[in-house]
Design a protein around this motif. Structure first.
Motif, PDB file in Angstrom:
ATOM      1  N   ARG A   1       0.842  -1.190   0.000  1.00  0.00           N
ATOM      2  CA  ARG A   1       0.000   0.000   0.000  1.00  0.00           C
ATOM      3  C   ARG A   1       0.880   1.243   0.000  1.00  0.00           C
ATOM      4  N   GLU A   2       0.529   2.159  -0.857  1.00  0.00           N
ATOM      5  CA  GLU A   2       1.333   3.366  -1.037  1.00  0.00           C
ATOM      6  C   GLU A   2       0.568   4.584  -0.517  1.00  0.00           C
ATOM      7  N   THR A   3       1.305   5.669  -0.349  1.00  0.00           N
ATOM      8  CA  THR A   3       0.680   6.971  -0.177  1.00  0.00           C
ATOM      9  C   THR A   3       0.455   7.524  -1.574  1.00  0.00           C
ATOM     10  N   ILE A   4      -0.807   7.713  -1.927  1.00  0.00           N
ATOM     11  CA  ILE A   4      -1.156   8.106  -3.289  1.00  0.00           C
ATOM     12  C   ILE A   4      -1.611   9.561  -3.293  1.00  0.00           C
ATOM     13  N   VAL A   5      -0.994  10.351  -4.140  1.00  0.00           N
ATOM     14  CA  VAL A   5      -1.399  11.738  -4.353  1.00  0.00           C
ATOM     15  C   VAL A   5      -2.083  11.800  -5.711  1.00  0.00           C
ATOM     16  N   VAL A   6      -3.303  12.281  -5.715  1.00  0.00           N
ATOM     17  CA  VAL A   6      -4.078  12.382  -6.951  1.00  0.00           C
ATOM     18  C   VAL A   6      -4.013  13.826  -7.437  1.00  0.00           C
ATOM     19  N   GLY A   7      -3.449  14.025  -8.617  1.00  0.00           N
ATOM     20  CA  GLY A   7      -3.350  15.353  -9.201  1.00  0.00           C
ATOM     21  C   GLY A   7      -1.917  15.811  -9.326  1.00  0.00           C
ATOM     22  N   ALA A   8      -1.426  15.938 -10.568  1.00  0.00           N
ATOM     23  CA  ALA A   8      -0.036  16.310 -10.804  1.00  0.00           C
ATOM     24  C   ALA A   8       0.114  17.749 -11.262  1.00  0.00           C
ATOM     25  N   GLY A   9      -0.761  18.613 -10.735  1.00  0.00           N
ATOM     26  CA  GLY A   9      -0.499  20.039 -10.845  1.00  0.00           C
ATOM     27  C   GLY A   9       0.559  20.435  -9.833  1.00  0.00           C
ATOM     28  N   VAL A  10       0.794  21.729  -9.709  1.00  0.00           N
ATOM     29  CA  VAL A  10       1.895  22.176  -8.848  1.00  0.00           C
ATOM     30  C   VAL A  10       1.643  21.828  -7.386  1.00  0.00           C
ATOM     31  N   ILE A  11       0.390  21.854  -6.922  1.00  0.00           N
ATOM     32  CA  ILE A  11       0.088  21.512  -5.527  1.00  0.00           C
ATOM     33  C   ILE A  11       0.339  20.026  -5.290  1.00  0.00           C
ATOM     34  N   GLY A  12      -0.238  19.167  -6.123  1.00  0.00           N
ATOM     35  CA  GLY A  12      -0.056  17.732  -5.937  1.00  0.00           C
ATOM     36  C   GLY A  12       1.389  17.303  -6.079  1.00  0.00           C
ATOM     37  N   ALA A  13       2.096  17.885  -7.050  1.00  0.00           N
ATOM     38  CA  ALA A  13       3.503  17.512  -7.251  1.00  0.00           C
ATOM     39  C   ALA A  13       4.351  17.898  -6.046  1.00  0.00           C
ATOM     40  N   ALA A  14       4.107  19.079  -5.487  1.00  0.00           N
ATOM     41  CA  ALA A  14       4.858  19.502  -4.305  1.00  0.00           C
ATOM     42  C   ALA A  14       4.546  18.606  -3.111  1.00  0.00           C
ATOM     43  N   CYS A  15       3.269  18.263  -2.936  1.00  0.00           N
ATOM     44  CA  CYS A  15       2.894  17.371  -1.826  1.00  0.00           C
ATOM     45  C   CYS A  15       3.551  16.001  -1.998  1.00  0.00           C
ATOM     46  N   ALA A  16       3.509  15.467  -3.201  1.00  0.00           N
ATOM     47  CA  ALA A  16       4.092  14.142  -3.449  1.00  0.00           C
ATOM     48  C   ALA A  16       5.591  14.137  -3.142  1.00  0.00           C
ATOM     49  N   LEU A  17       6.308  15.162  -3.582  1.00  0.00           N
ATOM     50  CA  LEU A  17       7.746  15.222  -3.352  1.00  0.00           C
ATOM     51  C   LEU A  17       8.069  15.321  -1.864  1.00  0.00           C
ATOM     52  N   GLN A  18       7.377  16.184  -1.151  1.00  0.00           N
ATOM     53  CA  GLN A  18       7.673  16.350   0.273  1.00  0.00           C
ATOM     54  C   GLN A  18       7.312  15.108   1.069  1.00  0.00           C
ATOM     55  N   LEU A  19       6.237  14.431   0.695  1.00  0.00           N
ATOM     56  CA  LEU A  19       5.878  13.196   1.391  1.00  0.00           C
ATOM     57  C   LEU A  19       6.897  12.095   1.121  1.00  0.00           C
ATOM     58  N   GLN A  20       7.372  11.996  -0.125  1.00  0.00           N
ATOM     59  CA  GLN A  20       8.411  11.009  -0.433  1.00  0.00           C
ATOM     60  C   GLN A  20       9.662  11.293   0.398  1.00  0.00           C
ATOM     61  N   ARG A  21      10.045  12.540   0.501  1.00  0.00           N
ATOM     62  CA  ARG A  21      11.218  12.900   1.287  1.00  0.00           C
ATOM     63  C   ARG A  21      10.995  12.647   2.778  1.00  0.00           C
ATOM     64  N   ASP A  22       9.732  12.634   3.205  1.00  0.00           N
ATOM     65  CA  ASP A  22       9.428  12.416   4.618  1.00  0.00           C
ATOM     66  C   ASP A  22       9.304  10.936   4.954  1.00  0.00           C
ATOM     67  N   GLY A  23       9.571  10.064   3.993  1.00  0.00           N
ATOM     68  CA  GLY A  23       9.599   8.636   4.299  1.00  0.00           C
ATOM     69  C   GLY A  23       8.450   7.827   3.762  1.00  0.00           C
TER      70      GLY A  23
END
Length: 414
Positions: free
Chosen positions: A5-27
């Motif tokens: 099971r993954e952490t899934i971010v829906v939406g690859a606009g600037v908000i979703g992309a920033a959230c996805a990157l920071q969550l990946q960096r947070d583990g």
């Protein structure tokens, strides 16, 4: 074996992309999903401004008196398609209520929490190569043809001052030094030195996704159909191309976020302020920084592809066809602002700003589903707010119960 099971971010606009990157960096092990390429939607068409001074909500005291004139002018800064008015009316009424003085002051303080450090936030989320190419800190200039500021402008400046936004008044001679190409019609301005801009908004979002993938995250092109949930827990994100088991889900699909939020039991007054831009492809001049015509409510910014002029608000939902006469008017106004601008080669664009009546986004956990979070409704400021929104999402996913006590962006505030 159980599926991972993954952490899934829906939406690859600037908000979703920033959230996805920071969550990946947070583990987290993150999968970002969108039917379109990163940044291809509304995030690609903005004015490129990273507006450190944007603590001023859209609805301000005294604005109600201007609304009838705007609505009667089909090319004015605010237009409502009459066929859409019955659906838009509840949003517009809440927008009018949001213009009360005490509310506007409260909203400005909340906006400051997402915008005051915007340039610093962007430089911290990117790596050196992307920063050097894509982020420029040369301030922002607001210009006017009038000799004196009116009541609304004075109130907006009071909000900036109260929230720590550095600014400098600029006289006619200083305007020419900052931007030599400006028309002589402009008599004064306001310079906001800490603001920045990007010369390629789509490339900025693409850079976030490239960093996500370099950190081990995934990007999947697929149309998301629903968030499958049972017992108050999201189980999977269902797409046209398959089902992705989910440990956590972040919905960041801008103007289309309610399509996923409503089936989960969440309703908010989200609508679209449809925005247009015109791009002069061979402008024959350049602006040093984003420059806003305060009288006509638009921004002009020099970009890698040309000079972009963006602005105006059209309330018409997501299904009505574009009215590119609004973009043509922007092009004419840009020529009046910058007399030497060559507009002979140009193109037009329209996108959907996801907006809430109080000018604040929703950044919160779903009310009924414990492992779903929302990040949408950033209006005119998605590019500015993206890194701070991502930081807020990371804090929420760490917090007990997935919520923060001191949250100005709660979903239940309406």
């Amino acid at each position: 074996m159980a599926e991972p099971r993954e952490t899934i971010v829906v939406g690859a606009g600037v908000i979703g992309a920033a959230c996805a990157l920071q969550l990946q960096r947070d583990g987290h092990q993150v999968r970002l999903i969108d039917r379109d390429p990163p940044g291809a939607g509304t995030s690609s068409g903005n004015a490129g401004s990273i507006s450190t001074g944007s603590v001023v909500p859209v609805a301000l005291p005294g604005m109600l008196r201007q609304v009838p004139g705007w609505l009667l002018d089909p090319q004015g800064p605010l237009s409502v398609r009459w066929a859409y008015l019955p659906k838009a009316l509840p949003w517009l009424l809440q927008w009018i209520r949001a213009s009360k003085t005490e509310r506007a002051e409260s909203y400005a303080a909340a906006l400051a929490r997402l915008t005051l450090n915007a340039v610093e936030d962007w430089t911290s989320i990117l790596e050196a190569e992307q920063r050097e190419r894509l982020i420029h800190q040369k301030g922002q200039l607001l210009v006017s043809r009038t000799q004196e500021a009116g009541k609304t402008e004075l109130f907006a400046q009071a909000l900036r001052d109260a929230n720590g936004v550095a600014s400098e008044t600029v006289d006619e001679d200083a305007l020419r030094q900052l931007e030599p190409g400006l028309s002589r019609d402009f008599k004064r301005g306001l310079f906001i030195p800490d603001s920045g801009h990007t010369t390629n908004p789509q490339a900025l979002t693409e850079a976030l996704v490239a960093l996500l993938q370099a950190a081990g995250g995934q990007f999947t092109r697929a149309e998301v159909l629903e968030v499958d949930q049972s017992g108050g827990q999201a189980q999977a994100v269902v797409t046209a191309g398959g089902r992705f088991p989910a440990a956590k889900v972040v919905v960041a699909t801008g103007a289309f976020s309610l399509d996923l939020a409503r089936p989960l039991g969440d309703r908010v007054p989200l609508d679209t302020e449809r925005g247009y831009h015109a791009m002069a492809l061979k402008p024959e001049l350049a602006l040093n920084r984003p420059t806003s015509d305060m009288d006509r409510k638009f921004f002009a910014t020099s970009m890698e592809e040309g000079l972009r002029v963006a602005g105006t608000v059209e309330i018409a939902g997501t299904k009505a066809p574009p009215d590119y006469s609004r973009a043509r008017r922007l092009l004419r106004q840009a020529k009046e602002m910058l007399p030497d601008l060559d507009t002979s080669e140009h193109r037009f664009w329209m996108g959907y700003r996801p907006s809430l009546p109080d000018s604040l986004p929703v950044i919160d956990r779903a009310r009924n589903v414990q492992n779903v979070w929302y990040a949408f409704g950033h209006g005119h400021l998605g590019l500015t707010m993206a890194p701070a929104t991502a930081q807020q999402i990371v804090r929420m996913l760490r917090a007990p119960g997935g919520r923060l006590d001191d949250n100005d962006f709660r979903i239940d505030r309406f």
